[in-house]
Design a protein around this motif. Sequence first.
Motif, PDB file in Angstrom:
ATOM      1  N   GLN A   1      56.788  27.310  65.306  1.00 27.05           N
ATOM      2  CA  GLN A   1      57.745  28.181  64.633  1.00 27.05           C
ATOM      3  C   GLN A   1      58.305  27.510  63.375  1.00 27.05           C
ATOM      4  OE1 GLN A   1      58.204  31.370  65.763  1.00 27.05           O
ATOM      5  NE2 GLN A   1      56.544  30.701  67.133  1.00 27.05           N
ATOM      6  N   PRO A   2      58.756  28.309  62.397  1.00 29.63           N
ATOM      7  CA  PRO A   2      59.344  27.721  61.190  1.00 29.63           C
ATOM      8  C   PRO A   2      60.603  26.918  61.527  1.00 29.63           C
ATOM      9  CG  PRO A   2      58.845  30.060  60.888  1.00 29.63           C
ATOM     10  CD  PRO A   2      58.693  29.776  62.344  1.00 29.63           C
ATOM     11  N   VAL A   3      60.876  25.920  60.709  1.00 30.91           N
ATOM     12  CA  VAL A   3      62.111  25.155  60.874  1.00 30.91           C
ATOM     13  C   VAL A   3      63.302  26.054  60.559  1.00 30.91           C
ATOM     14  CG1 VAL A   3      63.440  23.189  60.026  1.00 30.91           C
ATOM     15  CG2 VAL A   3      60.968  22.992  60.287  1.00 30.91           C
TER      16      VAL A   3
ATOM     17  N   SER B   1      59.744  13.510  72.030  1.00 27.78           N
ATOM     18  CA  SER B   1      58.622  13.260  71.114  1.00 27.78           C
ATOM     19  C   SER B   1      58.572  14.321  70.024  1.00 27.78           C
ATOM     20  CB  SER B   1      57.295  13.276  71.886  1.00 27.78           C
ATOM     21  OG  SER B   1      57.268  12.323  72.904  1.00 27.78           O
ATOM     22  N   TRP B   2      59.116  15.504  70.321  1.00 29.05           N
ATOM     23  CA  TRP B   2      58.988  16.653  69.413  1.00 29.05           C
ATOM     24  C   TRP B   2      60.289  17.104  68.782  1.00 29.05           C
ATOM     25  CZ3 TRP B   2      56.642  18.820  74.393  1.00 29.05           C
ATOM     26  CH2 TRP B   2      55.330  18.371  74.546  1.00 29.05           C
ATOM     27  N   VAL B   3      61.438  16.611  69.284  1.00 28.21           N
ATOM     28  CA  VAL B   3      62.729  17.110  68.828  1.00 28.21           C
ATOM     29  C   VAL B   3      63.646  15.957  68.478  1.00 28.21           C
ATOM     30  CG1 VAL B   3      64.731  18.525  69.423  1.00 28.21           C
ATOM     31  CG2 VAL B   3      62.495  19.109  70.370  1.00 28.21           C
ATOM     32  N   GLY B   4      64.226  15.983  67.271  1.00 24.63           N
ATOM     33  CA  GLY B   4      65.199  14.974  66.914  1.00 24.63           C
ATOM     34  C   GLY B   4      66.410  15.019  67.835  1.00 24.63           C
ATOM     35  N   GLN B   5      66.954  13.850  68.139  1.00 22.98           N
ATOM     36  CA  GLN B   5      68.084  13.761  69.064  1.00 22.98           C
ATOM     37  C   GLN B   5      69.203  12.963  68.398  1.00 22.98           C
ATOM     38  OE1 GLN B   5      68.110  15.319  71.934  1.00 22.98           O
ATOM     39  NE2 GLN B   5      65.963  15.853  72.188  1.00 22.98           N
TER      40      GLN B   5
END
Length: 232
Positions: free
Chosen positions: A224-226, A133-137
């Motif tokens: 945190q920053p990208v 939900s929070w991290v591109g895969q």
Amino acid sequence: MEIKGSVALVTGANRGIGRAFARALINHGAAKVYAGVRDPADVTDADLVPLRLDVTDHEDVAAAAALANDVSIVINNAGVGGGSTKLLEGTFDGAHQAMEVNYFGTWAVSRAFAPVLARNGGGALVNMLSLASWVGQPQFPGYAASKAAQWSLTDSLRQALHPQGTLVVGVHAGFVDTELSAWTNAPKVSPATVAELTMDALTGDQFEVLADEETRRIKAALSQPVSAPSGI
């Protein structure tokens, strides 16, 4: 909320995490648990109530809400991986299916059962989400996108259903030891662990479940920053 004596519905309850949810509800004293599945013959647990429910079929969803009008807990667990869609090639068929089941299916069931929960005192709505939900895969982008959309939907439902007294819980996990993750040897949490942590959230009126250490790490890093990709 109180699980003992409650009536619950679990979608996709015939195997994996869904069956673990159903078993946990029974073990915690639920009086009745509907197992919402596309084929009721797939439900082999004698203490569950089979209920025909394809979450992408609006007639099925409406019929299920009319029949299971005594529920106070709804767990949206039915889901697909959509792994046939690759990031930079091929068709979008898998991604479309993932969005239809994971996002629109959850939305349809939630919309149909919200008034049922309201009539029965508020109760709880639980959505099975993901670390994705929070991290591109990049290896399964369609699934990740559907889970990101489902997370947004869960937050909208949490805000909208709060006035009627409905607890909305988002359950996040990394790889769970089910058929969906059989392709990887990465560390996995058991379905029983996910289910038991969700029961704890229900009884403790908690809004979120972070089922494993990797999920907790990713959630903590959201502020945190990208930065450049470094692997997950």
